[in-house]
Design an enzyme around this catalytic site. Structure first.
Site, PDB file in Angstrom:
ATOM      1  N   LYS A 165       0.863  -1.186   0.000  1.00  0.00           N
ATOM      2  CA  LYS A 165       0.000   0.000   0.000  1.00  0.00           C
ATOM      3  C   LYS A 165       0.897   1.233   0.000  1.00  0.00           C
ATOM      4  O   LYS A 165       1.840   1.312   0.798  1.00  0.00           O
ATOM      5  CB  LYS A 165      -0.891  -0.005   1.247  1.00  0.00           C
ATOM      6  CG  LYS A 165      -1.919  -1.127   1.260  1.00  0.00           C
ATOM      7  CD  LYS A 165      -3.035  -0.871   0.260  1.00  0.00           C
ATOM      8  CE  LYS A 165      -4.160  -1.889   0.398  1.00  0.00           C
ATOM      9  NZ  LYS A 165      -5.250  -1.653  -0.556  1.00  0.00           N
ATOM     10  N   ASP A 191      -0.473  -0.519  -4.387  1.00  0.00           N
ATOM     11  CA  ASP A 191      -1.896  -0.129  -4.417  1.00  0.00           C
ATOM     12  C   ASP A 191      -2.032   1.205  -3.694  1.00  0.00           C
ATOM     13  O   ASP A 191      -1.703   1.317  -2.518  1.00  0.00           O
ATOM     14  CB  ASP A 191      -2.749  -1.201  -3.724  1.00  0.00           C
ATOM     15  CG  ASP A 191      -4.252  -0.907  -3.799  1.00  0.00           C
ATOM     16  OD1 ASP A 191      -4.647   0.118  -4.402  1.00  0.00           O
ATOM     17  OD2 ASP A 191      -5.038  -1.714  -3.251  1.00  0.00           O
ATOM     18  N   GLU A 216      -2.043  -0.410  -8.686  1.00  0.00           N
ATOM     19  CA  GLU A 216      -3.500  -0.497  -8.530  1.00  0.00           C
ATOM     20  C   GLU A 216      -4.090   0.855  -8.143  1.00  0.00           C
ATOM     21  O   GLU A 216      -3.629   1.493  -7.206  1.00  0.00           O
ATOM     22  CB  GLU A 216      -3.796  -1.551  -7.458  1.00  0.00           C
ATOM     23  CG  GLU A 216      -5.266  -1.881  -7.256  1.00  0.00           C
ATOM     24  CD  GLU A 216      -5.459  -3.035  -6.245  1.00  0.00           C
ATOM     25  OE1 GLU A 216      -4.496  -3.778  -5.972  1.00  0.00           O
ATOM     26  OE2 GLU A 216      -6.576  -3.164  -5.723  1.00  0.00           O
TER      27      GLU A 216
HETATM   28  O1  OSB Z   1      -7.790  -1.774  -2.050  1.00  0.00           O
HETATM   29  O2  OSB Z   1      -7.670  -3.874  -2.191  1.00  0.00           O
HETATM   30  C1  OSB Z   1      -7.910  -2.870  -1.520  1.00  0.00           C
HETATM   31  C2  OSB Z   1      -8.679  -3.904   2.084  1.00  0.00           C
HETATM   32  C3  OSB Z   1      -9.702  -3.022   2.395  1.00  0.00           C
HETATM   33  C4  OSB Z   1     -10.075  -2.090   1.456  1.00  0.00           C
HETATM   34  C5  OSB Z   1      -9.450  -2.044   0.205  1.00  0.00           C
HETATM   35  C6  OSB Z   1      -8.439  -2.928  -0.113  1.00  0.00           C
HETATM   36  C7  OSB Z   1      -8.040  -3.859   0.857  1.00  0.00           C
HETATM   37  C8  OSB Z   1      -6.936  -4.796   0.682  1.00  0.00           C
HETATM   38  C9  OSB Z   1      -6.931  -6.017   1.569  1.00  0.00           C
HETATM   39  O3  OSB Z   1      -6.000  -4.586  -0.060  1.00  0.00           O
HETATM   40  C10 OSB Z   1      -6.928  -7.282   0.820  1.00  0.00           C
HETATM   41  C11 OSB Z   1      -7.188  -8.450   1.718  1.00  0.00           C
HETATM   42  O4  OSB Z   1      -8.368  -8.749   2.047  1.00  0.00           O
HETATM   43  O5  OSB Z   1      -6.220  -9.106   2.102  1.00  0.00           O
HETATM   44 MG    MG Z   2      -7.222  -1.993  -4.058  1.00  0.00          MG
END
Ligand code: OSB
Ligand code: MG
Length: 373
Positions: A165, A191, A216
């Site tokens: 992230k 992401d 992402e």
């Molecule tokens: O952007 O993919 C995302 C979790 C909460 C909200 C958005 C996202 C996510 C994750 C977690 O990236 C993915 C997971 O469940 O392991």
């Molecule tokens: Mg995402």
């Protein structure tokens, strides 16, 4: 055909083992909305609505989904005879948005159809894989050192992809440090959850040197046009998450060249009918897809694993084992992965293929509401 005569909504609280931070907010505890669907013919299914407490990922929250299901969505299903493949259209008519609320009901109906047909959910969906490669999604960490340690540990544990992230000020140097530590062959991606604008294009282009699998959703949650402009300026493929809320948005992404990969989360697109349609469209157009996650409990995870067994889910999904998030999950067996980061698709039993721990769910429940035909 499905005919529901009772729906129970239930909120449970499940503390995360560690906080999960993305560019737009942090989560410490999951408020989870579970549904129990009762078919008039006797079958019973659990479903999970993937909304969160706060509207920072999607405009929906648990406190919008609950009354929307009670007042607008459930009454359409209760007492009606409907094929599982038609539930999406039934819920879509004259109700705008609320995809996660719709999806929970719709996917629950697919599970009931699988139970009634005696099929594993993955098979009803048309899945062909028996195991699925898993990636980990690492939230924003307190410092670069911690991020590097977590990424290294995750690859050693078998994860086939590490998603990092990012946010302004926690991007190029952070991802570069991970790349340096794990070597060129590791599958890395970033992401941003909407943290950037086109004004950051030069900054984002610096990520090209780190040969990521994809970046992402760097730009706004509902944007396609600016992502297309950004994609023209990047070598790294863009993957869209938030912006893809329907088959039509996936088609628009392709038309505009706004991205080259799609993260399919069934909750975000209104359920399985749309997920399969997006999968099929992407397959026809050479666009790889993978299954995203929303920090689901083991119930939501079962739905995601079934979906990810479809053939064009060629990239590792965010399908971490239960123990990564929870001290104890609400299903048995808990979700696990092997040393190569593979999750097994349950194919030995009809429906979800995991047992839901009713007693534990009752103990975790903070509110319920029961609806009848
Ligand atoms: O952007 O993919 C995302 C979790 C909460 C909200 C958005 C996202 C996510 C994750 C977690 O990236 C993915 C997971 O469940 O392991
Ligand atoms: Mg995402």
């Amino acid at each position: 055909m499905i005919r529901l005569d009772r729906i129970v909504l239930r909120e449970i609280r499940l503390p995360l083992r560690e906080p999960f931070r993305i560019s737009s907010g942090e989560m410490r505890e999951r408020r989870i909305l579970l549904l129990e669907l009762f078919d008039a013919a006797g079958a019973h299914a659990w479903a999970e609505c993937v909304v969160d407490d706060a509207p920072n990922y999607s405009s929906e929250t648990i406190d919008t989904a609950w009354p929307t299901i009670v007042r607008w969505l459930a009454p359409r299903l209760l007492g009606a005879s409907v094929a599982h493949t038609d539930v999406h259209a039934l819920l879509e008519r004259d109700v705008r948005g609320h995809n996660m609320a719709k999806a929970a009901l719709e996917m629950g109906c697919w599970n009931l159809a699988a139970l009634e047909a005696g099929l594993p959910l993955a098979r009803l969906l048309g899945g062909t894989r028996t195991e699925i490669a898993t990636g980990i999604s690492l939230g924003i960490q307190r410092d670069i050192h911690t991020l590097v340690a977590k990424a290294t540990e995750s690859l050693a544990a078998g994860y086939q992809k590490v998603k990092i992230k990012i946010a302004p000020g926690r991007d190029v140097e952070w991802v570069a440090a991970v790349r340096h530590a794990v070597g060129d062959d590791a599958h890395l991606m970033a992401d941003a959850n909407n943290a950037y604008t086109l004004a950051d294009a030069d900054r984002l282009a610096q990520l090209d040197a780190l040969h990521l699998m994809m970046i992402e959703q760097p730009l706004a949650h509902d944007d396609l046009v600016r992502h297309a402009e950004l994609q023209r300026r990047l070598r790294t493929p863009l993957c869209l998450d938030e912006s893809i809320t329907s088959l039509e948005r996936a088609q628009d992404m392709h038309t505009l060249r706004a991205g080259r990969i799609v993260n399919i989360k069934p909750g975000r697109v209104g359920g399985f009918a749309q997920s399969v349609a997006i999968h099929d469209f992407c397959e026809e157009h050479g666009i790889p897809v993978w299954c995203g996650g929303m920090l689901e409990s083991g119930i939501g995870r079962a739905y995601n694993v079934a979906l990810a067994s479809l053939p064009n889910f060629t990239l590792p999904g965010d399908l971490s084992p239960s123990a990564r998030y929870w001290t104890q999950d609400v299903v048995t067996p808990e979700w696990t992965m092997d040393a190569h980061g593979m999750v097994r698709v349950p194919l030995d039993a009809p429906g979800l293929g995991v047992a839901v721990d009713d007693a534990r769910i009752r103990a975790l429940t903070v509110r319920t509401e029961e609806l009848r035909a």
